[in-house]
Design a protein around this motif. Structure first.
Motif, PDB file in Angstrom:
ATOM      1  N   ARG A  19      48.197  25.982  33.061  1.00 47.72           N
ATOM      2  CA  ARG A  19      49.412  26.882  33.508  1.00 47.72           C
ATOM      3  C   ARG A  19      49.055  28.301  33.432  1.00 47.72           C
ATOM      4  O   ARG A  19      49.646  29.047  34.148  1.00 47.72           O
ATOM      5  N   ASN A  20      48.254  28.537  32.162  1.00 47.20           N
ATOM      6  CA  ASN A  20      47.935  29.973  31.894  1.00 47.20           C
ATOM      7  C   ASN A  20      46.685  30.254  32.679  1.00 47.20           C
ATOM      8  O   ASN A  20      46.370  31.582  32.580  1.00 47.20           O
ATOM      9  N   ALA A  21      45.889  29.472  33.397  1.00 49.33           N
ATOM     10  CA  ALA A  21      44.633  30.059  33.700  1.00 49.33           C
ATOM     11  C   ALA A  21      44.530  31.008  34.824  1.00 49.33           C
ATOM     12  O   ALA A  21      43.730  31.674  35.116  1.00 49.33           O
ATOM     13  N   HIS A  22      45.607  30.868  35.697  1.00 48.33           N
ATOM     14  CA  HIS A  22      45.634  31.677  36.775  1.00 48.33           C
ATOM     15  C   HIS A  22      45.795  33.138  36.525  1.00 48.33           C
ATOM     16  O   HIS A  22      45.571  33.907  37.389  1.00 48.33           O
ATOM     17  N   GLU A  23      46.493  33.631  35.299  1.00 48.16           N
ATOM     18  CA  GLU A  23      46.611  35.127  34.785  1.00 48.16           C
ATOM     19  C   GLU A  23      45.274  35.777  34.802  1.00 48.16           C
ATOM     20  O   GLU A  23      44.835  36.768  35.248  1.00 48.16           O
ATOM     21  N   TRP A  24      44.151  34.946  34.429  1.00 47.83           N
ATOM     22  CA  TRP A  24      42.645  35.718  34.326  1.00 47.83           C
ATOM     23  C   TRP A  24      42.243  35.674  35.878  1.00 47.83           C
ATOM     24  O   TRP A  24      41.745  36.691  36.141  1.00 47.83           O
ATOM     25  N   GLN A  25      42.386  34.599  36.661  1.00 48.24           N
ATOM     26  CA  GLN A  25      41.740  34.671  37.861  1.00 48.24           C
ATOM     27  C   GLN A  25      42.331  36.075  38.866  1.00 48.24           C
ATOM     28  O   GLN A  25      41.511  36.555  39.566  1.00 48.24           O
TER      29      GLN A  25
END
Length: 272
Positions: A19-25
Protein backbone atom coordinates in the motif's frame (compact mmCIF):
# COMPACT_ATOMS: atom_id res chain seq x y z
CA UNK A 1 13.97 -15.07 -6.63
CA UNK A 2 12.07 -11.89 -5.82
CA UNK A 3 8.82 -13.81 -5.39
CA UNK A 4 10.57 -16.20 -3.00
CA UNK A 5 12.07 -13.37 -0.91
CA UNK A 6 8.71 -11.60 -0.64
CA UNK A 7 7.44 -14.62 1.27
CA UNK A 8 9.89 -13.75 4.06
CA UNK A 9 7.40 -11.37 5.73
CA UNK A 10 3.91 -12.03 7.03
CA UNK A 11 1.10 -11.60 4.50
CA UNK A 12 -0.43 -8.71 6.43
CA UNK A 13 2.96 -6.94 6.55
CA UNK A 14 3.44 -7.47 2.82
CA UNK A 15 0.03 -5.89 2.21
CA UNK A 16 1.01 -2.80 4.22
CA UNK A 17 4.27 -2.53 2.29
CA UNK A 18 2.41 -2.78 -1.01
CA UNK A 19 0.00 0.00 0.00
CA UNK A 20 2.91 2.37 0.66
CA UNK A 21 5.17 1.36 -2.24
CA UNK A 22 3.47 3.74 -4.71
CA UNK A 23 4.77 6.78 -2.79
CA UNK A 24 8.36 6.18 -3.86
CA UNK A 25 7.41 5.47 -7.49
CA UNK A 26 5.42 8.71 -7.66
CA UNK A 27 8.26 10.67 -6.06
CA UNK A 28 11.03 9.51 -8.42
CA UNK A 29 8.66 9.91 -11.37
CA UNK A 30 7.94 13.52 -10.44
CA UNK A 31 11.68 14.23 -10.36
CA UNK A 32 12.34 12.61 -13.72
CA UNK A 33 14.04 9.50 -12.37
CA UNK A 34 11.26 7.07 -13.22
CA UNK A 35 13.59 5.19 -15.57
CA UNK A 36 15.89 4.36 -12.64
CA UNK A 37 13.64 4.17 -9.53
CA UNK A 38 16.14 2.12 -7.50
CA UNK A 39 18.96 4.62 -8.09
CA UNK A 40 21.35 2.09 -9.61
CA UNK A 41 23.27 4.79 -11.44
CA UNK A 42 23.41 7.26 -8.52
CA UNK A 43 26.32 8.11 -6.27
CA UNK A 44 25.86 7.51 -2.53
CA UNK A 45 25.53 11.26 -1.84
CA UNK A 46 22.78 11.56 -4.46
CA UNK A 47 20.88 8.58 -3.06
CA UNK A 48 21.12 9.98 0.45
CA UNK A 49 19.84 13.42 -0.57
CA UNK A 50 17.01 11.94 -2.61
CA UNK A 51 15.77 9.80 0.29
CA UNK A 52 15.85 12.79 2.67
CA UNK A 53 13.90 14.88 0.15
CA UNK A 54 11.45 11.98 -0.11
CA UNK A 55 10.87 12.04 3.67
CA UNK A 56 10.39 15.81 3.62
CA UNK A 57 7.98 15.50 0.72
CA UNK A 58 5.79 13.05 2.62
CA UNK A 59 5.70 15.34 5.66
CA UNK A 60 4.74 18.32 3.48
CA UNK A 61 1.88 16.24 2.08
CA UNK A 62 0.58 15.98 5.62
CA UNK A 63 1.49 12.35 6.16
CA UNK A 64 1.88 11.22 9.77
CA UNK A 65 5.18 10.19 11.33
CA UNK A 66 3.91 6.61 11.48
CA UNK A 67 2.98 6.64 7.80
CA UNK A 68 6.43 7.95 6.86
CA UNK A 69 8.12 5.22 8.91
CA UNK A 70 5.98 2.55 7.27
CA UNK A 71 6.77 3.95 3.83
CA UNK A 72 10.50 3.91 4.60
CA UNK A 73 10.17 0.31 5.77
CA UNK A 74 8.38 -0.47 2.53
CA UNK A 75 11.19 1.10 0.50
CA UNK A 76 13.80 -0.78 2.55
CA UNK A 77 11.92 -4.02 1.91
CA UNK A 78 11.89 -3.36 -1.85
CA UNK A 79 15.67 -3.03 -1.80
CA UNK A 80 16.01 -6.29 0.13
CA UNK A 81 13.80 -8.42 -2.12
CA UNK A 82 15.45 -6.98 -5.25
CA UNK A 83 18.90 -7.94 -3.86
CA UNK A 84 20.07 -4.30 -3.93
CA UNK A 85 22.50 -2.60 -1.56
CA UNK A 86 20.62 -1.76 1.65
CA UNK A 87 23.45 0.03 3.47
CA UNK A 88 21.66 3.35 2.93
CA UNK A 89 18.89 2.12 5.24
CA UNK A 90 20.96 -0.07 7.55
CA UNK A 91 23.87 2.13 8.54
CA UNK A 92 23.81 5.55 6.87
CA UNK A 93 24.18 8.23 9.57
CA UNK A 94 22.23 10.90 7.68
CA UNK A 95 19.23 8.65 7.08
CA UNK A 96 19.37 7.61 10.75
CA UNK A 97 19.20 11.28 11.80
CA UNK A 98 16.30 11.86 9.40
CA UNK A 99 14.43 8.96 11.00
CA UNK A 100 15.05 10.37 14.47
CA UNK A 101 13.80 13.78 13.37
CA UNK A 102 10.41 12.17 12.79
CA UNK A 103 10.04 11.30 16.45
CA UNK A 104 7.86 13.29 18.81
CA UNK A 105 9.26 14.87 21.95
CA UNK A 106 8.57 13.22 25.31
CA UNK A 107 5.70 15.59 26.17
CA UNK A 108 4.06 15.08 22.77
CA UNK A 109 4.40 11.31 23.09
CA UNK A 110 2.85 11.32 26.53
CA UNK A 111 -0.14 13.37 25.37
CA UNK A 112 -0.61 11.09 22.36
CA UNK A 113 -0.46 7.92 24.46
CA UNK A 114 -2.96 9.39 26.90
CA UNK A 115 -5.48 9.89 24.10
CA UNK A 116 -5.23 6.33 22.75
CA UNK A 117 -4.65 4.49 26.02
CA UNK A 118 -6.90 1.51 26.47
CA UNK A 119 -8.36 0.58 29.83
CA UNK A 120 -7.60 -2.97 30.95
CA UNK A 121 -10.35 -5.58 30.83
CA UNK A 122 -11.16 -6.95 34.28
CA UNK A 123 -12.91 -10.12 35.42
CA UNK A 124 -15.91 -8.03 36.48
CA UNK A 125 -16.25 -6.73 32.93
CA UNK A 126 -16.17 -10.25 31.50
CA UNK A 127 -18.85 -11.37 33.96
CA UNK A 128 -20.96 -8.29 33.13
CA UNK A 129 -20.60 -9.10 29.43
CA UNK A 130 -21.79 -12.66 29.96
CA UNK A 131 -24.96 -11.52 31.74
CA UNK A 132 -25.88 -9.09 28.96
CA UNK A 133 -24.48 -10.70 25.82
CA UNK A 134 -24.43 -14.48 26.24
CA UNK A 135 -27.37 -16.02 24.35
CA UNK A 136 -28.92 -12.59 23.71
CA UNK A 137 -28.25 -13.06 19.98
CA UNK A 138 -25.77 -15.25 18.11
CA UNK A 139 -23.75 -12.17 17.21
CA UNK A 140 -23.56 -10.97 20.83
CA UNK A 141 -22.67 -14.48 21.96
CA UNK A 142 -19.78 -14.42 19.49
CA UNK A 143 -18.50 -11.15 20.96
CA UNK A 144 -18.69 -12.58 24.48
CA UNK A 145 -16.89 -15.77 23.41
CA UNK A 146 -14.10 -13.71 21.83
CA UNK A 147 -13.65 -11.57 24.94
CA UNK A 148 -13.68 -14.43 27.44
CA UNK A 149 -11.24 -16.60 25.48
CA UNK A 150 -8.90 -13.69 24.79
CA UNK A 151 -9.07 -12.71 28.46
CA UNK A 152 -8.47 -16.24 29.71
CA UNK A 153 -5.52 -17.01 27.42
CA UNK A 154 -4.18 -13.47 26.82
CA UNK A 155 -4.55 -13.82 23.06
CA UNK A 156 -3.36 -11.21 20.63
CA UNK A 157 -6.20 -9.70 18.57
CA UNK A 158 -4.94 -11.42 15.41
CA UNK A 159 -5.15 -14.80 17.16
CA UNK A 160 -8.95 -14.74 17.41
CA UNK A 161 -10.19 -12.00 15.05
CA UNK A 162 -10.33 -12.98 11.39
CA UNK A 163 -8.71 -10.63 8.91
CA UNK A 164 -8.89 -11.17 5.17
CA UNK A 165 -5.40 -11.90 3.86
CA UNK A 166 -4.01 -12.96 7.23
CA UNK A 167 -6.71 -15.34 8.39
CA UNK A 168 -4.16 -18.06 9.08
CA UNK A 169 -3.38 -16.29 12.38
CA UNK A 170 -6.90 -16.47 13.80
CA UNK A 171 -7.88 -19.72 15.52
CA UNK A 172 -9.98 -21.98 13.35
CA UNK A 173 -12.50 -24.70 14.13
CA UNK A 174 -9.89 -27.26 13.07
CA UNK A 175 -7.61 -25.98 15.85
CA UNK A 176 -10.03 -27.03 18.61
CA UNK A 177 -10.11 -30.58 19.98
CA UNK A 178 -12.86 -31.62 22.41
CA UNK A 179 -12.02 -34.60 24.63
CA UNK A 180 -14.84 -36.56 26.24
CA UNK A 181 -14.61 -37.83 29.81
CA UNK A 182 -13.38 -41.36 30.51
CA UNK A 183 -12.42 -42.14 26.92
CA UNK A 184 -10.09 -41.27 24.10
CA UNK A 185 -13.00 -40.04 22.04
CA UNK A 186 -12.31 -36.76 20.25
CA UNK A 187 -14.77 -34.28 18.87
CA UNK A 188 -14.45 -31.07 16.89
CA UNK A 189 -16.69 -27.98 16.96
CA UNK A 190 -18.63 -29.21 13.93
CA UNK A 191 -19.19 -32.74 15.33
CA UNK A 192 -19.97 -32.12 19.02
CA UNK A 193 -23.64 -32.27 20.03
CA UNK A 194 -25.50 -30.60 22.87
CA UNK A 195 -26.32 -34.02 24.32
CA UNK A 196 -22.60 -34.70 24.78
CA UNK A 197 -21.88 -31.40 26.57
CA UNK A 198 -21.91 -32.95 30.06
CA UNK A 199 -19.36 -35.57 28.92
CA UNK A 200 -16.76 -33.02 27.86
CA UNK A 201 -13.71 -33.17 30.13
CA UNK A 202 -11.16 -31.04 28.33
CA UNK A 203 -10.98 -28.65 25.39
CA UNK A 204 -7.68 -28.08 23.62
CA UNK A 205 -7.09 -24.82 21.72
CA UNK A 206 -4.08 -24.78 19.40
CA UNK A 207 -2.67 -21.43 18.31
CA UNK A 208 -0.81 -22.56 15.20
CA UNK A 209 0.16 -19.17 13.80
CA UNK A 210 1.01 -15.95 15.60
CA UNK A 211 3.01 -12.82 14.99
CA UNK A 212 4.89 -13.62 18.20
CA UNK A 213 5.69 -17.18 17.06
CA UNK A 214 8.22 -16.97 14.24
CA UNK A 215 9.35 -20.60 14.60
CA UNK A 216 5.92 -22.19 14.21
CA UNK A 217 6.05 -24.06 17.53
CA UNK A 218 2.44 -23.18 18.29
CA UNK A 219 0.77 -22.94 21.70
CA UNK A 220 -1.35 -25.71 23.20
CA UNK A 221 -3.91 -24.35 25.65
CA UNK A 222 -6.10 -26.61 27.76
CA UNK A 223 -9.45 -25.87 29.35
CA UNK A 224 -10.76 -28.40 31.91
CA UNK A 225 -13.41 -28.51 34.63
CA UNK A 226 -11.02 -27.62 37.48
CA UNK A 227 -13.40 -25.10 39.02
CA UNK A 228 -16.98 -23.89 38.69
CA UNK A 229 -15.85 -20.93 36.56
CA UNK A 230 -13.82 -23.14 34.21
CA UNK A 231 -16.64 -25.67 34.01
CA UNK A 232 -19.00 -22.85 33.00
CA UNK A 233 -16.60 -21.78 30.28
CA UNK A 234 -16.35 -25.36 28.98
CA UNK A 235 -20.15 -25.46 28.71
CA UNK A 236 -20.19 -22.04 27.03
CA UNK A 237 -17.65 -23.10 24.41
CA UNK A 238 -19.63 -26.25 23.60
CA UNK A 239 -22.86 -24.25 23.39
CA UNK A 240 -21.13 -21.84 21.00
CA UNK A 241 -19.92 -24.68 18.78
CA UNK A 242 -23.45 -26.06 18.53
CA UNK A 243 -25.42 -22.83 18.07
CA UNK A 244 -22.97 -21.12 15.70
CA UNK A 245 -23.02 -23.97 13.19
CA UNK A 246 -19.29 -23.44 12.59
CA UNK A 247 -17.88 -25.90 10.05
CA UNK A 248 -14.55 -27.49 9.29
CA UNK A 249 -12.08 -25.07 7.74
CA UNK A 250 -13.83 -21.97 9.12
CA UNK A 251 -12.77 -19.53 11.87
CA UNK A 252 -13.90 -20.68 15.31
CA UNK A 253 -15.52 -17.29 15.89
CA UNK A 254 -17.93 -17.32 12.98
CA UNK A 255 -21.59 -18.21 12.73
CA UNK A 256 -24.16 -19.35 10.20
CA UNK A 257 -27.72 -18.07 10.21
CA UNK A 258 -30.71 -18.48 7.95
CA UNK A 259 -32.49 -15.18 7.30
CA UNK A 260 -35.98 -14.52 6.03
CA UNK A 261 -37.84 -16.47 8.73
CA UNK A 262 -36.02 -19.67 7.83
CA UNK A 263 -36.69 -19.41 4.09
CA UNK A 264 -33.62 -17.43 3.04
CA UNK A 265 -30.10 -18.51 2.23
CA UNK A 266 -27.71 -19.34 5.09
CA UNK A 267 -25.34 -16.41 5.66
CA UNK A 268 -22.00 -16.49 7.42
CA UNK A 269 -20.61 -13.80 9.72
CA UNK A 270 -17.00 -13.81 10.92
CA UNK A 271 -15.61 -11.87 13.85
CA UNK A 272 -13.53 -9.19 12.10
Amino acid sequence: MEIFLRQGVAESTAERYDRNAHEWQEFVGSRGFGHDPWMAGFAVEEKRALVVFFILGLLKKGKSDHYVRMTMSSLHHEYRVRCLDTSLFDSDATIAVARKALGKRARELNLHHEKVKRMPVTLDMVQWLRVRYWKATVEKSMIYMAVVLAFNYMWRVSEYVFKEGSGDHSIGADDVVIILEGSDTRRHPWTITRAEAHKVATILFVIRSSKADRTGKGRYLYLSRKSDVESQLVDDVIEWCVTSGVKQGEPLLSRWRVTGRGRGRPTQLKLT
